[in-house]
Design a protein around this motif. Structure first.
Motif, PDB file in Angstrom:
ATOM      1  N   GLU A 696       0.826  -1.206   0.000  1.00  0.00           N
ATOM      2  CA  GLU A 696       0.000   0.000   0.000  1.00  0.00           C
ATOM      3  C   GLU A 696       0.868   1.267   0.000  1.00  0.00           C
ATOM      4  OE1 GLU A 696      -0.391  -2.609   1.982  1.00  0.00           O
ATOM      5  OE2 GLU A 696      -2.209  -3.429   1.068  1.00  0.00           O
ATOM      6  N   GLU A 697       2.018   1.238   0.679  1.00  0.00           N
ATOM      7  CA  GLU A 697       2.906   2.403   0.689  1.00  0.00           C
ATOM      8  C   GLU A 697       3.512   2.667  -0.690  1.00  0.00           C
ATOM      9  OE1 GLU A 697       4.276   1.856   5.369  1.00  0.00           O
ATOM     10  OE2 GLU A 697       5.456   0.997   3.734  1.00  0.00           O
ATOM     11  N   ILE A 698       3.850   1.581  -1.389  1.00  0.00           N
ATOM     12  CA  ILE A 698       4.434   1.742  -2.731  1.00  0.00           C
ATOM     13  C   ILE A 698       3.403   2.283  -3.708  1.00  0.00           C
ATOM     14  CG2 ILE A 698       5.482   0.497  -4.662  1.00  0.00           C
ATOM     15  CD1 ILE A 698       6.566  -1.492  -2.522  1.00  0.00           C
ATOM     16  N   LEU A 699       2.217   1.680  -3.694  1.00  0.00           N
ATOM     17  CA  LEU A 699       1.170   2.153  -4.600  1.00  0.00           C
ATOM     18  C   LEU A 699       0.765   3.585  -4.244  1.00  0.00           C
ATOM     19  CD1 LEU A 699      -1.098  -1.046  -4.790  1.00  0.00           C
ATOM     20  CD2 LEU A 699       0.774  -0.375  -6.299  1.00  0.00           C
ATOM     21  N   GLY A 700       0.681   3.886  -2.940  1.00  0.00           N
ATOM     22  CA  GLY A 700       0.285   5.218  -2.503  1.00  0.00           C
ATOM     23  C   GLY A 700       1.306   6.280  -2.860  1.00  0.00           C
ATOM     24  N   TYR A 701       2.593   5.928  -2.884  1.00  0.00           N
ATOM     25  CA  TYR A 701       3.620   6.896  -3.256  1.00  0.00           C
ATOM     26  C   TYR A 701       3.435   7.326  -4.712  1.00  0.00           C
ATOM     27  CZ  TYR A 701       8.161   9.183  -3.459  1.00  0.00           C
ATOM     28  OH  TYR A 701       9.157  10.121  -3.595  1.00  0.00           O
ATOM     29  N   ASN A 702       2.970   6.411  -5.534  1.00  0.00           N
ATOM     30  CA  ASN A 702       2.774   6.733  -6.950  1.00  0.00           C
ATOM     31  C   ASN A 702       1.483   7.510  -7.202  1.00  0.00           C
ATOM     32  OD1 ASN A 702       3.366   6.237  -9.948  1.00  0.00           O
ATOM     33  ND2 ASN A 702       1.343   5.291  -9.733  1.00  0.00           N
ATOM     34  N   ASP A 703       0.387   7.130  -6.490  1.00  0.00           N
ATOM     35  CA  ASP A 703      -0.907   7.741  -6.818  1.00  0.00           C
ATOM     36  C   ASP A 703      -1.297   8.883  -5.886  1.00  0.00           C
ATOM     37  OD1 ASP A 703      -1.879   6.553  -4.473  1.00  0.00           O
ATOM     38  OD2 ASP A 703      -2.652   4.802  -5.535  1.00  0.00           O
ATOM     39  N   GLY A 704      -0.396   9.278  -4.958  1.00  0.00           N
ATOM     40  CA  GLY A 704      -0.661  10.439  -4.134  1.00  0.00           C
ATOM     41  C   GLY A 704      -1.482  10.180  -2.894  1.00  0.00           C
ATOM     42  N   THR A 705      -1.653   8.919  -2.501  1.00  0.00           N
ATOM     43  CA  THR A 705      -2.448   8.604  -1.307  1.00  0.00           C
ATOM     44  C   THR A 705      -1.579   8.189  -0.122  1.00  0.00           C
ATOM     45  OG1 THR A 705      -2.729   6.300  -2.022  1.00  0.00           O
ATOM     46  CG2 THR A 705      -4.422   7.888  -2.711  1.00  0.00           C
ATOM     47  N   ALA A 706      -0.250   8.266  -0.279  1.00  0.00           N
ATOM     48  CA  ALA A 706       0.644   7.882   0.819  1.00  0.00           C
ATOM     49  C   ALA A 706       0.546   8.891   1.960  1.00  0.00           C
ATOM     50  CB  ALA A 706       2.081   7.788   0.317  1.00  0.00           C
ATOM     51  N   THR A 707       0.502   8.402   3.186  1.00  0.00           N
ATOM     52  CA  THR A 707       0.460   9.291   4.356  1.00  0.00           C
ATOM     53  C   THR A 707       1.856   9.666   4.834  1.00  0.00           C
ATOM     54  OG1 THR A 707       0.319   7.363   5.805  1.00  0.00           O
ATOM     55  CG2 THR A 707      -1.763   8.378   5.112  1.00  0.00           C
ATOM     56  N   CYS A 708       2.873   8.959   4.331  1.00  0.00           N
ATOM     57  CA  CYS A 708       4.256   9.279   4.667  1.00  0.00           C
ATOM     58  C   CYS A 708       5.103   9.083   3.413  1.00  0.00           C
ATOM     59  CB  CYS A 708       4.771   8.404   5.806  1.00  0.00           C
ATOM     60  SG  CYS A 708       6.504   8.713   6.227  1.00  0.00           S
ATOM     61  N   THR A 709       5.853  10.100   3.040  1.00  0.00           N
ATOM     62  CA  THR A 709       6.677  10.013   1.825  1.00  0.00           C
ATOM     63  C   THR A 709       8.162   9.928   2.141  1.00  0.00           C
ATOM     64  OG1 THR A 709       6.689  12.424   1.648  1.00  0.00           O
ATOM     65  CG2 THR A 709       4.973  11.229   0.432  1.00  0.00           C
ATOM     66  N   ASP A 710       8.512   9.875   3.429  1.00  0.00           N
ATOM     67  CA  ASP A 710       9.915   9.709   3.815  1.00  0.00           C
ATOM     68  C   ASP A 710      10.252   8.217   3.747  1.00  0.00           C
ATOM     69  OD1 ASP A 710      12.459   9.813   4.806  1.00  0.00           O
ATOM     70  OD2 ASP A 710      11.884  10.348   6.861  1.00  0.00           O
ATOM     71  N   LEU A 711      10.434   7.712   2.538  1.00  0.00           N
ATOM     72  CA  LEU A 711      10.660   6.281   2.366  1.00  0.00           C
ATOM     73  C   LEU A 711      11.979   5.838   2.992  1.00  0.00           C
ATOM     74  CD1 LEU A 711       9.353   5.698  -1.277  1.00  0.00           C
ATOM     75  CD2 LEU A 711       8.101   5.806   0.889  1.00  0.00           C
ATOM     76  N   LYS A 712      13.010   6.669   2.888  1.00  0.00           N
ATOM     77  CA  LYS A 712      14.286   6.306   3.506  1.00  0.00           C
ATOM     78  C   LYS A 712      14.133   6.146   5.020  1.00  0.00           C
ATOM     79  CE  LYS A 712      17.539   8.388   0.202  1.00  0.00           C
ATOM     80  NZ  LYS A 712      18.620   9.389   0.018  1.00  0.00           N
ATOM     81  N   GLY A 713      13.379   7.055   5.633  1.00  0.00           N
ATOM     82  CA  GLY A 713      13.174   6.980   7.076  1.00  0.00           C
ATOM     83  C   GLY A 713      12.413   5.727   7.472  1.00  0.00           C
ATOM     84  N   MET A 714      11.344   5.402   6.719  1.00  0.00           N
ATOM     85  CA  MET A 714      10.568   4.190   7.025  1.00  0.00           C
ATOM     86  C   MET A 714      11.412   2.943   6.853  1.00  0.00           C
ATOM     87  SD  MET A 714       6.637   4.667   5.782  1.00  0.00           S
ATOM     88  CE  MET A 714       6.979   5.034   4.071  1.00  0.00           C
ATOM     89  N   VAL A 715      12.215   2.910   5.798  1.00  0.00           N
ATOM     90  CA  VAL A 715      13.062   1.732   5.556  1.00  0.00           C
ATOM     91  C   VAL A 715      14.062   1.564   6.696  1.00  0.00           C
ATOM     92  CG1 VAL A 715      14.898   0.824   4.086  1.00  0.00           C
ATOM     93  CG2 VAL A 715      12.793   1.690   3.059  1.00  0.00           C
ATOM     94  N   ALA A 716      14.658   2.664   7.152  1.00  0.00           N
ATOM     95  CA  ALA A 716      15.637   2.578   8.245  1.00  0.00           C
ATOM     96  C   ALA A 716      14.989   2.008   9.510  1.00  0.00           C
ATOM     97  CB  ALA A 716      16.237   3.954   8.518  1.00  0.00           C
ATOM     98  N   LEU A 717      13.774   2.479   9.832  1.00  0.00           N
ATOM     99  CA  LEU A 717      13.066   1.951  11.004  1.00  0.00           C
ATOM    100  C   LEU A 717      12.768   0.475  10.844  1.00  0.00           C
ATOM    101  CD1 LEU A 717      10.558   4.864  11.752  1.00  0.00           C
ATOM    102  CD2 LEU A 717      12.460   4.132  13.187  1.00  0.00           C
ATOM    103  N   ARG A 718      12.292   0.099   9.663  1.00  0.00           N
ATOM    104  CA  ARG A 718      11.929  -1.309   9.439  1.00  0.00           C
ATOM    105  C   ARG A 718      13.163  -2.211   9.489  1.00  0.00           C
ATOM    106  NH1 ARG A 718       7.340  -0.382   5.817  1.00  0.00           N
ATOM    107  NH2 ARG A 718       5.751   0.500   7.202  1.00  0.00           N
ATOM    108  N   LYS A 719      14.249  -1.758   8.906  1.00  0.00           N
ATOM    109  CA  LYS A 719      15.464  -2.584   8.935  1.00  0.00           C
ATOM    110  C   LYS A 719      15.916  -2.822  10.366  1.00  0.00           C
ATOM    111  CE  LYS A 719      17.677  -1.814   4.452  1.00  0.00           C
ATOM    112  NZ  LYS A 719      18.864  -1.262   3.749  1.00  0.00           N
ATOM    113  N   ALA A 720      15.876  -1.778  11.179  1.00  0.00           N
ATOM    114  CA  ALA A 720      16.279  -1.927  12.580  1.00  0.00           C
ATOM    115  C   ALA A 720      15.352  -2.897  13.296  1.00  0.00           C
ATOM    116  CB  ALA A 720      16.279  -0.561  13.267  1.00  0.00           C
ATOM    117  N   GLU A 721      14.050  -2.780  13.035  1.00  0.00           N
ATOM    118  CA  GLU A 721      13.088  -3.666  13.695  1.00  0.00           C
ATOM    119  C   GLU A 721      13.289  -5.110  13.252  1.00  0.00           C
ATOM    120  OE1 GLU A 721       8.230  -4.210  14.192  1.00  0.00           O
ATOM    121  OE2 GLU A 721       9.045  -2.484  13.114  1.00  0.00           O
ATOM    122  N   PHE A 722      13.468  -5.328  11.959  1.00  0.00           N
ATOM    123  CA  PHE A 722      13.607  -6.701  11.470  1.00  0.00           C
ATOM    124  C   PHE A 722      14.966  -7.283  11.841  1.00  0.00           C
ATOM    125  CE2 PHE A 722       9.715  -5.792   9.515  1.00  0.00           C
ATOM    126  CZ  PHE A 722       9.169  -6.975   9.042  1.00  0.00           C
TER     127      PHE A 722
END
Length: 868
Positions: A696-722
């Motif tokens: 949903e984040e990937i599709l939303g980034y393209n069609d303008g429905t994403a609630t967060c566009t800081d993809l680098k920040g989200m990826v960094a958080l997810r990598k740390a969590e995983f």
């Protein structure tokens, strides 16, 4: 009433309850809570606080700082005149008639969310006003005691404590007092308040010197239980309800469950003395929350271990669509499907980075099927239901009227008619499915590299519309494969005397036309070609990918076979349904090494790995069936009809699973290309970071429905969590949760097991392919870099289609997980490899080099001594 000492700082020394909110950071835990609660208009006795600044001023006056050790608080402190005057004035304002006070610690980290410090610092009750300065010093001294230092070390806190603030509060002349919890700290029930009461002051209760009267009060004020003292009753029911309401009021004010101390004076006035968070609840589930059972036994073959967010979000969406489609095929009314929207969306869960079935939701879908109300037990047995159905499903079944059951029977009849229709048209449905799939995938893969981001996403959405939400033929085929294979198994036992229960495996083996066996056959053929060139075999075993591909240019026959293999099976890989898994297109070394090892064995030994019997397993089984049914023509005709359908459906099941691999392979390439586009836009640090975003984040980034566009920040958080998930132990194959799944501890699902001890010489599993093998075992946990020594028995916890590269060199196959219709079972039968699956505790029982005798017919395994 806020003064400072000249020459020090501007910090307040003594703050009244009305001024405390101006300097919350100086109050410590207890006083800070009371200051915040004063805004809620709760009945709190008047108080003031001696801040830590007063401690610093007194010690400065006593010249303790000159000794360099602030923890050495002198037993007698000569209070500075200004501070003593301020203290006397505060006491006179608090207790104009000389009332007694309580002197309590209020350390900075006391009564916090993580640590309560209960009983670690001194507190004094019924203190005369002239004794207050002395008691304040005693509280300060307790802040540096050996007991407190040990507590701090035990809980991983700083070894250098801060001096405590001191709370001075007017005493309540209590008729009774005690503690109350806005939620039950023992059971974790958030909807139950717990009230404990004793006569007089509550210090005897807190210290454990006196037994208490206890009450349990529900959210709506109902008395759930009352445990009275033997000799007297302390509270009325109305008082217990009022105390519970007070505790809940404080919890609502702070937004967290609270542990409060209270007292009731001679006039019947209820007072709140202090409040602190219940620190133990953070790691306790609420048993009143909805039960959920999580299980990965049937999904670990596809999604074992840690799975990235993109794969999970894609799989969850696909499973939702598949189960909705299955219900429509079973002619479940659209209204019922719509009412269970949440159920379909939550068929899968991601817990600590691992995918699990939400088992009770799966059962809820089962209960939707027509006929369930009237054939519940039969359908539960057919679908393998082992647990009690969810409470909401049971209530619905128990409230079923005669009319409900008649309507359900009518719907069942309609479904059976639909199944007959689907059975007749299934071959055509499968052909139409292949046509639709080939049409959707006809685009040459290299074209994707030239497309824009929006074009790639549009292509994914086309695949989703054409295929992922229209998986009808594989669903129908799987359903009939389960039915006919199950019926065949029953007939072989009832009509052919198959006490071992494995005759049906022999009958469906060797069917041919099964694409799952083709990779192993091609690997053997390439190994035979390579074995003619010993130098090339060594390059396959030791060379880099570049060196091997350079060397094969001189062997056009091998090179052609290799390219054909990659063209057809390049998307087959370990954990092939995980989008993040590298395929053979990305890294073909595992394939090349497997060919090399098999070629070396071929060139060094003329004996085949598994000598083929003069009569095939299938032919032997057919002879046995003929002997039992030759005088029963009707039985023989029905048996042959069931057998023919079982063979066709099992074959098509494996072939359609390969088409799923093709679809997932194309989706994987689409998202790898999307990662490249986002990397080019500098919104990702690496193209493969795309796997740490959800769909949903990937599709939303393209069609303008994403609630967060800081993809680098989200990826960094997810990598740390995983990364943390990789360090955490698995929750196991099955566990339960109550209420919110995260971040509460998971409760393993315990049930009796028949697993023998690891010292046992024999184990039992499900025989999949007959054959008795005596050989050493090789336990493989990670097949990516594994080298299976030809002639050994392959032992694994689970397998997936990517393991097929190791099968040609295996003398036998032992798998801890799996069923008679799992991929490893079907492929082993097709290749004639003796195999046993579903062997609990196998990995703990055997280690590399152990010799065993395995019987693929009976499922019996025996550890033996190595032959001389």
């Amino acid at each position: 009433m806020k003064n400072t000492i000249p020459g020090l700082d501007s910090s307040a020394l003594i703050l009244s309850s009305h001024q405390a909110s101006e300097a919350l950071s100086q109050l410590g835990g207890k006083a800070r809570s009371l200051a915040l609660l004063s805004q809620a208009n709760l009945p709190i006795p008047e108080w003031f606080v001696v801040t830590t600044a007063a401690f610093e001023a007194c010690l400065t006056e006593a010249q303790v700082w000159g000794q360099g050790d602030r923890s050495k608080v002198p037993a007698q402190v000569n209070w500075p005149v200004a501070i003593r005057a301020e203290l006397v004035g505060a006491l006179g304002h608090l207790c104009p008639n000389g009332e007694l006070v309580a002197v309590r610690s209020s350390a900075l980290d006391e009564d916090g969310l993580a640590h309560s410090f209960a009983g670690q610092l001194e507190s004094f009750l019924n203190v005369e006003l002239e004794d207050v300065p002395e008691k304040i010093v005693e509280v300060w001294r307790s802040g540096f005691s050996d007991r407190l230092l040990a507590y701090r070390l035990e809980h991983g806190l700083s070894e250098v404590p801060q001096p405590p603030a001191v709370l001075v509060q007017r005493m309540v002349q209590a008729e009774c007092a005690g503690v109350a919890f806005s939620a039950d700290p023992v059971t974790g029930r958030r909807g139950v308040a717990l009230v404990s009461a004793v006569r007089g002051l509550g210090d005897a209760l807190v210290s454990g010197e006196a037994d208490a009267e206890t009450w349990q009060v529900s959210r709506d004020g109902e008395i759930l239980s009352h445990q009275a003292l033997v000799d007297e009753r302390v509270l009325t029911a109305e008082q217990a309800q009022a105390i519970a309401a007070l505790a809940r009021h404080t919890a609502q004010h702070f937004g967290r469950p609270q542990d409060v101390e209270w007292a009731i004076d001679g006039s019947g006035q209820l007072w709140l003395l202090q409040s602190r968070p219940i620190t133990t609840l953070a790691q306790m589930a609420d048993p009143d929350g909805p039960l959920q059972i999580w299980d990965n036994s049937n999904i670990a073959e596809s999604y074992g271990g840690i799975t990235t967010p993109l794969t999970f979000s894609f799989a969850r969406r696909a499973y939702e669509a598949v189960y909705r489609e299955f219900c429509r095929l079973m002619r479940v009314p659209e209204g019922a499907i719509a009412r269970h929207d949440t159920t379909f969306r939550c068929m899968l869960g991601l817990v600590r980075g691992r995918i699990y079935y939400n088992l009770l939701n799966w059962y809820r879908v089962l209960a939707l099927l027509p006929g369930f109300r009237v054939n519940r037990r039969f359908m539960e047995q057919m679908m393998g239901v082992r647990e009690e159905l969810p409470a909401d499903v049971l209530r619905s079944l128990e409230s079923s009227t005669f009319r409900d059951k008649v309507q359900d029977s009518i719907r069942l009849l309609n479904t059976l008619m639909g199944l007959v229709s689907n059975y007749r048209t299934l071959p055509r449905q499968i052909q139409q499915f292949y046509h639709r799939l080939n049409d959707a995938l006809e685009l040459p893969p290299n074209t994707l590299a030239q497309w824009r981001l929006d074009e790639l996403i549009a292509y994914y959405q086309t695949l989703e519309q054409k295929l992922l939400t229209r998986w009808d033929a594989p669903l129908v085929n799987d359903f009939f494969a389960m039915i006919f294979y199950g019926v065949l198994r029953k007939l072989t036992v009832a009509w052919c005397g198959d006490t071992a229960g494995t005759l049906q495996n022999d009958l469906v083996s060797g069917e041919g036309g099964m694409i799952s066996a083709e990779p192993a056959q091609r690997v053997r053929q390439m190994a035979d070609l390579a074995a003619l060139h010993p130098n090339f075999v060594e390059t396959l075993l030791c060379g880099s990918q570049f060196q091997i591909e350079q060397a094969m240019t001189t062997l056009p026959g091998f090179q052609s076979a290799y390219k054909e293999y990659l063209e057809k099976f390049g998307d087959r890989c370990l954990e092939e349904l995980k989008l993040e898994s590298p395929t053979l297109h990305d890294d073909p070394l595992m394939l090349l090494r497997s060919i090399g090892h098999l070629a070396r064995h071929t060139s060094h030994s003329s004996a085949p790995l598994r000598p083929r019997p003069p009569v095939s397993l299938r032919e032997q089984a057919e002879i046995l069936v003929h002997q039992h049914l030759r005088s029963r023509p009707l039985r023989r005709r029905l048996f042959n009809w069931v057998l023919r359908n079982a063979r066709d459906r099992v074959r098509d099941r494996e072939n359609l699973r390969f088409e799923r691999t093709r679809v997932f392979g194309r989706v994987r390439r689409i998202f790898v290309e999307i990662g490249q586009r986002l990397f080019a836009l500098d919104v990702l640090d690496h193209p493969r970071d795309i796997f740490y975003l959800n769909l949903e984040e990937i599709l939303g980034y393209n069609d303008g429905t994403a609630t967060c566009t800081d993809l680098k920040g989200m990826v960094a958080l997810r990598k740390a969590e995983f990364d943390r998930y990789h360090q955490m132990p698995s929750a196991g194959d099955r566990f339960t949760t109550y209420g919110p799944v995260h971040p509460l501890p998971l409760t393993p699902f315990t049930q009796p097991t028949s697993q023998p001890a690891t010292s046992s010489l024999t184990y039992q599993g499900l025989g999949c392919c007959p054959g008795i093998v005596r050989a050493p075992v090789q336990v493989i946990t990670d097949p990516k870099n594994a080298v299976l020594q030809p002639g050994r028995i392959l032992v694994a916890e689970r397998t997936d289609p990517g393991w097929i590269l190791l099968f040609p060199g295996a003398a036998g196959l032992l798998v801890e997980r799996g069923s008679l219709l799992s991929h490893s079972a079907i492929v082993s039968r097709e290749m004639g490899i003796p195999a046993i699956v579903s062997i609990p505790g196998l990995i703990q029982w055997l280690k590399d080099g152990d010799w065993v005798e395995m019987d693929g017919s009976t499922g019996h395994i025996k550890r033996i001594d190595e032959p001389a």
